[in-house]
Design a protein around this motif. Structure first.
Motif, PDB file in Angstrom:
ATOM      1  N   ASN A  38       0.876  -1.173   0.000  1.00 13.51           N
ATOM      2  CA  ASN A  38       0.000   0.000   0.000  1.00 13.51           C
ATOM      3  C   ASN A  38       0.915   1.226   0.000  1.00 13.51           C
ATOM      4  OD1 ASN A  38       0.734   0.565   2.813  1.00 13.51           O
ATOM      5  ND2 ASN A  38      -0.609  -1.161   3.316  1.00 13.51           N
ATOM      6  N   GLN A  39       0.352   2.407   0.107  1.00 12.93           N
ATOM      7  CA  GLN A  39       1.140   3.648   0.042  1.00 12.93           C
ATOM      8  C   GLN A  39       1.645   4.112   1.408  1.00 12.93           C
ATOM      9  OE1 GLN A  39       1.544   4.360  -3.955  1.00 12.93           O
ATOM     10  NE2 GLN A  39       2.407   5.605  -2.394  1.00 12.93           N
ATOM     11  N   LYS A  40       1.390   3.348   2.457  1.00 12.22           N
ATOM     12  CA  LYS A  40       1.820   3.756   3.792  1.00 12.22           C
ATOM     13  C   LYS A  40       3.342   3.706   3.909  1.00 12.22           C
ATOM     14  CE  LYS A  40      -2.338   2.070   6.089  1.00 12.22           C
ATOM     15  NZ  LYS A  40      -2.888   1.042   6.971  1.00 12.22           N
ATOM     16  N   ILE A  41       3.883   4.616   4.724  1.00 13.02           N
ATOM     17  CA  ILE A  41       5.315   4.631   5.004  1.00 13.02           C
ATOM     18  C   ILE A  41       5.701   3.304   5.650  1.00 13.02           C
ATOM     19  CG2 ILE A  41       7.127   5.682   6.426  1.00 13.02           C
ATOM     20  CD1 ILE A  41       5.583   8.337   6.184  1.00 13.02           C
ATOM     21  N   VAL A  42       6.800   2.718   5.176  1.00 13.97           N
ATOM     22  CA  VAL A  42       7.328   1.499   5.802  1.00 13.97           C
ATOM     23  C   VAL A  42       8.596   1.877   6.561  1.00 13.97           C
ATOM     24  CG1 VAL A  42       6.348  -0.032   4.045  1.00 13.97           C
ATOM     25  CG2 VAL A  42       8.682   0.773   3.789  1.00 13.97           C
ATOM     26  N   ILE A  43       8.859   1.120   7.608  1.00 13.37           N
ATOM     27  CA  ILE A  43      10.065   1.322   8.405  1.00 13.37           C
ATOM     28  C   ILE A  43      10.911   0.060   8.268  1.00 13.37           C
ATOM     29  CG2 ILE A  43      11.023   1.856  10.680  1.00 13.37           C
ATOM     30  CD1 ILE A  43       9.142   4.040   9.617  1.00 13.37           C
ATOM     31  N   THR A  44      12.117   0.221   7.739  1.00 11.66           N
ATOM     32  CA  THR A  44      12.997  -0.927   7.533  1.00 11.66           C
ATOM     33  C   THR A  44      13.561  -1.406   8.872  1.00 11.66           C
ATOM     34  OG1 THR A  44      15.045   0.332   7.318  1.00 11.66           O
ATOM     35  CG2 THR A  44      13.703   0.071   5.309  1.00 11.66           C
ATOM     36  N   MET A  45      14.206  -2.546   8.847  1.00 15.32           N
ATOM     37  CA  MET A  45      14.839  -3.079  10.045  1.00 15.32           C
ATOM     38  C   MET A  45      15.873  -2.100  10.592  1.00 15.32           C
ATOM     39  SD  MET A  45      16.496  -6.902  10.615  1.00 15.32           S
ATOM     40  CE  MET A  45      15.110  -7.721   9.835  1.00 15.32           C
ATOM     41  N   GLY A  46      16.515  -1.353   9.704  1.00 10.44           N
ATOM     42  CA  GLY A  46      17.507  -0.364  10.101  1.00 10.44           C
ATOM     43  C   GLY A  46      16.905   0.963  10.536  1.00 10.44           C
ATOM     44  N   GLY A  47      15.569   1.064  10.557  1.00 10.72           N
ATOM     45  CA  GLY A  47      14.908   2.284  11.005  1.00 10.72           C
ATOM     46  C   GLY A  47      14.736   3.347   9.945  1.00 10.72           C
ATOM     47  N   ASN A  57      -0.373  -3.132  -7.478  1.00 13.70           N
ATOM     48  CA  ASN A  57      -1.268  -3.060  -8.644  1.00 13.70           C
ATOM     49  C   ASN A  57      -0.913  -1.909  -9.590  1.00 13.70           C
ATOM     50  OD1 ASN A  57      -2.197  -0.979  -7.045  1.00 13.70           O
ATOM     51  ND2 ASN A  57      -4.325  -1.653  -7.018  1.00 13.70           N
ATOM     52  N   GLU A  58       0.109  -1.127  -9.262  1.00 14.71           N
ATOM     53  CA  GLU A  58       0.545  -0.033 -10.134  1.00 14.71           C
ATOM     54  C   GLU A  58       1.843  -0.351 -10.883  1.00 14.71           C
ATOM     55  OE1 GLU A  58      -1.157   3.857  -7.775  1.00 14.71           O
ATOM     56  OE2 GLU A  58       0.673   2.924  -6.997  1.00 14.71           O
ATOM     57  N   ILE A  59       2.340  -1.570 -10.760  1.00 16.29           N
ATOM     58  CA  ILE A  59       3.559  -1.958 -11.480  1.00 16.29           C
ATOM     59  C   ILE A  59       3.308  -1.887 -12.988  1.00 16.29           C
ATOM     60  CG2 ILE A  59       5.089  -3.908 -12.028  1.00 16.29           C
ATOM     61  CD1 ILE A  59       4.800  -4.774  -9.077  1.00 16.29           C
ATOM     62  N   ASN A  60       4.235  -1.276 -13.700  1.00 15.78           N
ATOM     63  CA  ASN A  60       4.173  -1.219 -15.159  1.00 15.78           C
ATOM     64  C   ASN A  60       5.072  -2.335 -15.694  1.00 15.78           C
ATOM     65  OD1 ASN A  60       4.499  -0.727 -17.881  1.00 15.78           O
ATOM     66  ND2 ASN A  60       4.660   1.482 -17.651  1.00 15.78           N
ATOM     67  N   LEU A  83       1.320 -11.173  -3.119  1.00 16.42           N
ATOM     68  CA  LEU A  83       2.486 -11.143  -3.995  1.00 16.42           C
ATOM     69  C   LEU A  83       2.502 -12.305  -5.005  1.00 16.42           C
ATOM     70  CD1 LEU A  83       4.884  -9.254  -4.322  1.00 16.42           C
ATOM     71  CD2 LEU A  83       6.154 -10.691  -2.733  1.00 16.42           C
ATOM     72  N   ILE A  84       1.734 -13.346  -4.751  1.00 16.50           N
ATOM     73  CA  ILE A  84       1.757 -14.524  -5.632  1.00 16.50           C
ATOM     74  C   ILE A  84       1.451 -14.163  -7.088  1.00 16.50           C
ATOM     75  CG2 ILE A  84       0.706 -16.771  -6.129  1.00 16.50           C
ATOM     76  CD1 ILE A  84       0.376 -17.107  -3.067  1.00 16.50           C
ATOM     77  N   PRO A  85       0.353 -13.448  -7.385  1.00 12.72           N
ATOM     78  CA  PRO A  85       0.099 -13.136  -8.796  1.00 12.72           C
ATOM     79  C   PRO A  85       1.131 -12.187  -9.406  1.00 12.72           C
ATOM     80  CG  PRO A  85      -1.564 -12.101  -7.387  1.00 12.72           C
ATOM     81  CD  PRO A  85      -0.738 -12.990  -6.509  1.00 12.72           C
ATOM     82  N   VAL A  86       1.706 -11.319  -8.593  1.00 11.84           N
ATOM     83  CA  VAL A  86       2.716 -10.374  -9.097  1.00 11.84           C
ATOM     84  C   VAL A  86       3.970 -11.135  -9.519  1.00 11.84           C
ATOM     85  CG1 VAL A  86       4.186  -8.423  -8.485  1.00 11.84           C
ATOM     86  CG2 VAL A  86       1.800  -8.478  -7.710  1.00 11.84           C
ATOM     87  N   VAL A  87       4.488 -11.980  -8.635  1.00 11.75           N
ATOM     88  CA  VAL A  87       5.679 -12.772  -8.973  1.00 11.75           C
ATOM     89  C   VAL A  87       5.367 -13.691 -10.149  1.00 11.75           C
ATOM     90  CG1 VAL A  87       7.269 -14.557  -8.144  1.00 11.75           C
ATOM     91  CG2 VAL A  87       6.710 -12.606  -6.683  1.00 11.75           C
ATOM     92  N   GLY A  88       4.183 -14.292 -10.143  1.00 15.40           N
ATOM     93  CA  GLY A  88       3.789 -15.150 -11.263  1.00 15.40           C
ATOM     94  C   GLY A  88       3.800 -14.415 -12.587  1.00 15.40           C
ATOM     95  N   LYS A  89       3.330 -13.175 -12.592  1.00 17.68           N
ATOM     96  CA  LYS A  89       3.310 -12.397 -13.829  1.00 17.68           C
ATOM     97  C   LYS A  89       4.724 -12.030 -14.279  1.00 17.68           C
ATOM     98  CE  LYS A  89       0.884  -8.760 -16.236  1.00 17.68           C
ATOM     99  NZ  LYS A  89      -0.273  -7.865 -16.223  1.00 17.68           N
ATOM    100  N   PHE A  90       5.597 -11.646 -13.340  1.00 24.30           N
ATOM    101  CA  PHE A  90       6.991 -11.373 -13.695  1.00 24.30           C
ATOM    102  C   PHE A  90       7.596 -12.606 -14.372  1.00 24.30           C
ATOM    103  CE2 PHE A  90       6.879  -7.533 -11.207  1.00 24.30           C
ATOM    104  CZ  PHE A  90       7.948  -6.770 -11.658  1.00 24.30           C
ATOM    105  N   ILE A  91       7.395 -13.762 -13.775  1.00 22.49           N
ATOM    106  CA  ILE A  91       7.970 -14.996 -14.318  1.00 22.49           C
ATOM    107  C   ILE A  91       7.348 -15.338 -15.665  1.00 22.49           C
ATOM    108  CG2 ILE A  91       8.171 -17.488 -13.933  1.00 22.49           C
ATOM    109  CD1 ILE A  91       8.576 -16.776 -10.920  1.00 22.49           C
ATOM    110  N   ASP A  92       6.015 -15.230 -15.772  1.00 25.16           N
ATOM    111  CA  ASP A  92       5.339 -15.521 -17.045  1.00 25.16           C
ATOM    112  C   ASP A  92       5.829 -14.620 -18.173  1.00 25.16           C
ATOM    113  OD1 ASP A  92       3.877 -17.502 -15.784  1.00 25.16           O
ATOM    114  OD2 ASP A  92       2.028 -16.307 -15.639  1.00 25.16           O
ATOM    115  N   LEU A  93       6.177 -13.374 -17.828  1.00 25.35           N
ATOM    116  CA  LEU A  93       6.666 -12.426 -18.831  1.00 25.35           C
ATOM    117  C   LEU A  93       8.183 -12.505 -19.023  1.00 25.35           C
ATOM    118  CD1 LEU A  93       4.504  -9.311 -17.818  1.00 25.35           C
ATOM    119  CD2 LEU A  93       4.218 -10.765 -19.857  1.00 25.35           C
TER     120      LEU A  93
END
Length: 191
Positions: A38-47, A57-60, A83-93
């Protein structure tokens, strides 16, 4: 410009894709874009706080050259179904997918390495989290493995992971890539 997508999420191991994305972004051919659930800010393990450039759903896919999946505890505790359909589409393409540390569990769990040589944090690590899986016979005990557009690496192989990504994307010619890799892997001693 072609896009290298980097998945970002709370608790991602920010150092694992660091070398790869820095070199990709320095090239004249590619741009790194962060992609979130989603568009929410994420905080990495390193802060480090990251606002995703886009959502899944906005990947081109027309401009995509790779999807980079960094590690983090999420992969061990969540099936990451979105993430399953996204990775599947990358692989299919036939667009490469690169996973270091935890997301190797995701790829194995969901059948994405069924016909691909791959690695992880150890065969025992995968078995403890998912048991036997299709493609388990293709596990290779190496720091990083690149096969058929799928790059996998263990969590302490960020340099090897970056090398395999840079090679896959032809960021550098063979000689330059070897020099780049040797720079990070050669112990420097003062005389």
């Amino acid at each position: 410009m072609k896009i290298a997508y980097l998945l970002v999420f709370d608790g991602l191991s920010d150092w694992e894709p660091g070398l790869a994305v820095a070199e990709i972004n320095k090239s004249n051919n590619y741009q790194v874009k962060t992609v979130g659930f989603n568009q929410k800010i994420v905080i990495t393990m390193g802060g480090v706080s990251i606002v995703p450039d886009c959502t899944l759903n906005e990947i081109n896919y027309n401009d995509a050259v790779i999807l980079i999946l960094p590690g983090g505890e999420m992969w061990e505790n969540d099936l990451v179904m979105d993430l399953i359909p996204v990775v599947g589409k990358f692989i299919d393409l036939s667009i490469p997918v690169a996973a270091i540390c935890g997301p190797t569990v995701f790829l194995s769990r969901h059948g994405f390495v069924e016909n691909v040589e791959h690695t992880s944090n150890g065969r025992g690590y995968l078995k403890s989290l998912i048991g036997e899986y299709k493609g388990g016979n293709l596990y290779v005990n190496q720091p990083s493995v690149s096969d058929k557009g799928i790059i996998t690496a263990n969590g302490i192989a960020s340099v090897e992971f970056a090398r395999d990504i840079l090679d896959e994307l032809n960021v550098y010619d063979e000689k330059t890539l070897k020099s780049w890799y040797d720079f990070f892997k050669t112990p420097w001693l003062d005389d």
